[in-house]
Scaffold this motif. Structure first.
Motif, PDB file in Angstrom:
ATOM      1  N   ARG A  50       3.911  53.333  55.628  1.00  0.00           N
ATOM      2  CA  ARG A  50       4.782  52.207  55.342  1.00  0.00           C
ATOM      3  C   ARG A  50       6.001  52.244  56.243  1.00  0.00           C
ATOM      4  NH1 ARG A  50       9.327  52.502  51.783  1.00  0.00           N
ATOM      5  NH2 ARG A  50       8.806  50.374  51.092  1.00  0.00           N
ATOM      6  N   ILE A  51       6.658  51.101  56.350  1.00  0.00           N
ATOM      7  CA  ILE A  51       7.855  50.978  57.165  1.00  0.00           C
ATOM      8  C   ILE A  51       8.816  50.050  56.446  1.00  0.00           C
ATOM      9  CG2 ILE A  51       6.882  49.080  58.544  1.00  0.00           C
ATOM     10  CD1 ILE A  51       8.368  50.339  60.974  1.00  0.00           C
ATOM     11  N   THR A  52      10.100  50.405  56.452  1.00  0.00           N
ATOM     12  CA  THR A  52      11.094  49.617  55.744  1.00  0.00           C
ATOM     13  C   THR A  52      11.348  48.293  56.450  1.00  0.00           C
ATOM     14  OG1 THR A  52      12.832  50.846  56.906  1.00  0.00           O
ATOM     15  CG2 THR A  52      12.212  51.612  54.709  1.00  0.00           C
ATOM     16  N   TRP A  53      12.062  47.407  55.775  1.00  0.00           N
ATOM     17  CA  TRP A  53      12.245  46.047  56.276  1.00  0.00           C
ATOM     18  C   TRP A  53      12.901  46.007  57.651  1.00  0.00           C
ATOM     19  CZ3 TRP A  53      16.933  43.918  57.573  1.00  0.00           C
ATOM     20  CH2 TRP A  53      18.075  44.611  57.156  1.00  0.00           C
ATOM     21  N   ASN A  54      13.790  46.960  57.919  1.00  0.00           N
ATOM     22  CA  ASN A  54      14.488  46.981  59.201  1.00  0.00           C
ATOM     23  C   ASN A  54      13.865  47.957  60.200  1.00  0.00           C
ATOM     24  OD1 ASN A  54      15.247  49.424  58.092  1.00  0.00           O
ATOM     25  ND2 ASN A  54      17.429  48.925  57.945  1.00  0.00           N
ATOM     26  N   GLY A  55      12.774  48.592  59.812  1.00  0.00           N
ATOM     27  CA  GLY A  55      12.078  49.502  60.700  1.00  0.00           C
ATOM     28  C   GLY A  55      12.741  50.843  60.905  1.00  0.00           C
ATOM     29  N   ARG A  56      13.775  51.126  60.154  1.00  0.00           N
ATOM     30  CA  ARG A  56      14.518  52.368  60.368  1.00  0.00           C
ATOM     31  C   ARG A  56      13.844  53.596  59.777  1.00  0.00           C
ATOM     32  NH1 ARG A  56      19.384  51.214  62.590  1.00  0.00           N
ATOM     33  NH2 ARG A  56      20.213  49.098  62.254  1.00  0.00           N
ATOM     34  N   ASN A  57      13.004  53.386  58.793  1.00  0.00           N
ATOM     35  CA  ASN A  57      12.353  54.509  58.133  1.00  0.00           C
ATOM     36  C   ASN A  57      10.862  54.270  57.998  1.00  0.00           C
ATOM     37  OD1 ASN A  57      14.700  56.318  57.222  1.00  0.00           O
ATOM     38  ND2 ASN A  57      15.321  54.313  56.437  1.00  0.00           N
ATOM     39  N   THR A  58      10.102  55.332  58.166  1.00  0.00           N
ATOM     40  CA  THR A  58       8.663  55.279  58.001  1.00  0.00           C
ATOM     41  C   THR A  58       8.211  56.416  57.102  1.00  0.00           C
ATOM     42  OG1 THR A  58       8.301  56.600  60.006  1.00  0.00           O
ATOM     43  CG2 THR A  58       8.295  54.200  60.243  1.00  0.00           C
ATOM     44  N   ASP A  59       7.021  56.261  56.553  1.00  0.00           N
ATOM     45  CA  ASP A  59       6.463  57.270  55.677  1.00  0.00           C
ATOM     46  C   ASP A  59       4.952  57.266  55.855  1.00  0.00           C
ATOM     47  OD1 ASP A  59       6.456  59.304  53.819  1.00  0.00           O
ATOM     48  OD2 ASP A  59       6.715  57.998  52.086  1.00  0.00           O
ATOM     49  N   TYR A  60       4.342  58.450  55.754  1.00  0.00           N
ATOM     50  CA  TYR A  60       2.920  58.588  56.015  1.00  0.00           C
ATOM     51  C   TYR A  60       2.252  59.473  54.980  1.00  0.00           C
ATOM     52  CZ  TYR A  60       4.264  56.922  60.650  1.00  0.00           C
ATOM     53  OH  TYR A  60       4.773  56.193  61.695  1.00  0.00           O
ATOM     54  N   ALA A  61       1.000  59.176  54.721  1.00  0.00           N
ATOM     55  CA  ALA A  61       0.191  60.092  53.942  1.00  0.00           C
ATOM     56  C   ALA A  61       0.007  61.389  54.720  1.00  0.00           C
ATOM     57  CB  ALA A  61      -1.168  59.469  53.629  1.00  0.00           C
ATOM     58  N   ASP A  62      -0.071  62.499  54.007  1.00  0.00           N
ATOM     59  CA  ASP A  62      -0.219  63.790  54.671  1.00  0.00           C
ATOM     60  C   ASP A  62      -1.465  63.841  55.557  1.00  0.00           C
ATOM     61  OD1 ASP A  62       1.083  65.833  51.930  1.00  0.00           O
ATOM     62  OD2 ASP A  62       2.099  64.767  53.550  1.00  0.00           O
ATOM     63  N   SER A  63      -2.500  63.142  55.163  1.00  0.00           N
ATOM     64  CA  SER A  63      -3.752  63.180  55.888  1.00  0.00           C
ATOM     65  C   SER A  63      -3.675  62.544  57.277  1.00  0.00           C
ATOM     66  CB  SER A  63      -4.860  62.503  55.077  1.00  0.00           C
ATOM     67  OG  SER A  63      -4.522  61.160  54.793  1.00  0.00           O
ATOM     68  N   VAL A  64      -2.666  61.696  57.513  1.00  0.00           N
ATOM     69  CA  VAL A  64      -2.549  61.018  58.802  1.00  0.00           C
ATOM     70  C   VAL A  64      -1.268  61.375  59.542  1.00  0.00           C
ATOM     71  CG1 VAL A  64      -3.900  59.102  57.887  1.00  0.00           C
ATOM     72  CG2 VAL A  64      -1.401  58.940  57.936  1.00  0.00           C
ATOM     73  N   LYS A  65      -0.392  62.128  58.926  1.00  0.00           N
ATOM     74  CA  LYS A  65       0.886  62.473  59.534  1.00  0.00           C
ATOM     75  C   LYS A  65       0.672  63.216  60.848  1.00  0.00           C
ATOM     76  CE  LYS A  65       3.967  63.337  56.574  1.00  0.00           C
ATOM     77  NZ  LYS A  65       4.769  63.967  55.498  1.00  0.00           N
ATOM     78  N   GLY A  66       1.388  62.770  61.872  1.00  0.00           N
ATOM     79  CA  GLY A  66       1.248  63.358  63.189  1.00  0.00           C
ATOM     80  C   GLY A  66       0.187  62.707  64.045  1.00  0.00           C
ATOM     81  N   ARG A  67      -0.663  61.887  63.439  1.00  0.00           N
ATOM     82  CA  ARG A  67      -1.724  61.205  64.180  1.00  0.00           C
ATOM     83  C   ARG A  67      -1.525  59.697  64.221  1.00  0.00           C
ATOM     84  NH1 ARG A  67      -6.718  61.225  62.273  1.00  0.00           N
ATOM     85  NH2 ARG A  67      -6.103  61.547  60.083  1.00  0.00           N
ATOM     86  N   PHE A  68      -0.983  59.129  63.144  1.00  0.00           N
ATOM     87  CA  PHE A  68      -0.789  57.686  63.038  1.00  0.00           C
ATOM     88  C   PHE A  68       0.690  57.351  63.162  1.00  0.00           C
ATOM     89  CE2 PHE A  68      -4.702  56.590  60.182  1.00  0.00           C
ATOM     90  CZ  PHE A  68      -5.533  57.240  61.070  1.00  0.00           C
ATOM     91  N   THR A  69       0.967  56.167  63.711  1.00  0.00           N
ATOM     92  CA  THR A  69       2.333  55.676  63.829  1.00  0.00           C
ATOM     93  C   THR A  69       2.388  54.207  63.431  1.00  0.00           C
ATOM     94  OG1 THR A  69       2.812  57.197  65.663  1.00  0.00           O
ATOM     95  CG2 THR A  69       4.322  55.359  65.328  1.00  0.00           C
TER      96      THR A  69
END
Length: 126
Positions: A50-69
């Motif tokens: 997910r990404i916040t409305w202003n794009g300042r913060n993102t969050d990822y599932a552990d299974s994809v962290k480091g691979r997906f953006t």
């Protein structure tokens, strides 16, 4: 309310990359947190990024962290999911989602979503 549609899925080999794109219209795109969920065959729909409305913060599932953006461009009403080092377990239908900006629960939950895209299928072969 905002409407979204995604594209970019396909059949790839393990280790390959894909970039999914999502477009939005009929609403104030910049007001919405945006997210990607996926649903593998026989499994429940789960959070990916997910990404916040202003794009300042993102969050990822552990299974994809480091691979997906995940990224967004509010001027173009678009959000992307760059998927690198794909694995067979990434095989799923991927859904772009506009999340309720006033949702009081977990943004990892599909219940947070106000508008879903139609889904785009990603298949990763070994």
């Amino acid at each position: 309310q905002v409407q979204v549609v995604e594209s970019g899925g396909g059949l790839v080999q393990a280790g390959d990359s894909l970039r999914l794109a999502c477009g939005a219209w009929e609403g104030s795109f910049s007001a919405y947190p945006m997210a990607w969920f996926r649903q593998a065959p026989g499994k429940e729909r789960t959070f990916v990024a997910r990404i916040t409305w202003n794009g300042r913060n993102t969050d990822y599932a552990d299974s994809v962290k480091g691979r997906f953006t995940i990224s967004r461009d509010n001027a173009e009403n678009r959000v992307w999911l760059q998927m690198n080092s794909l694995k067979p377990e990434d095989t799923a239908v991927y859904y772009c989602a506009a999340q309720n900006p006033d949702f009081s629960g977990s943004y990892y939950s599909p219940v947070s979503v106000e508008s879903w895209g139609q889904g785009t299928e990603v298949t990763v072969s070994s």
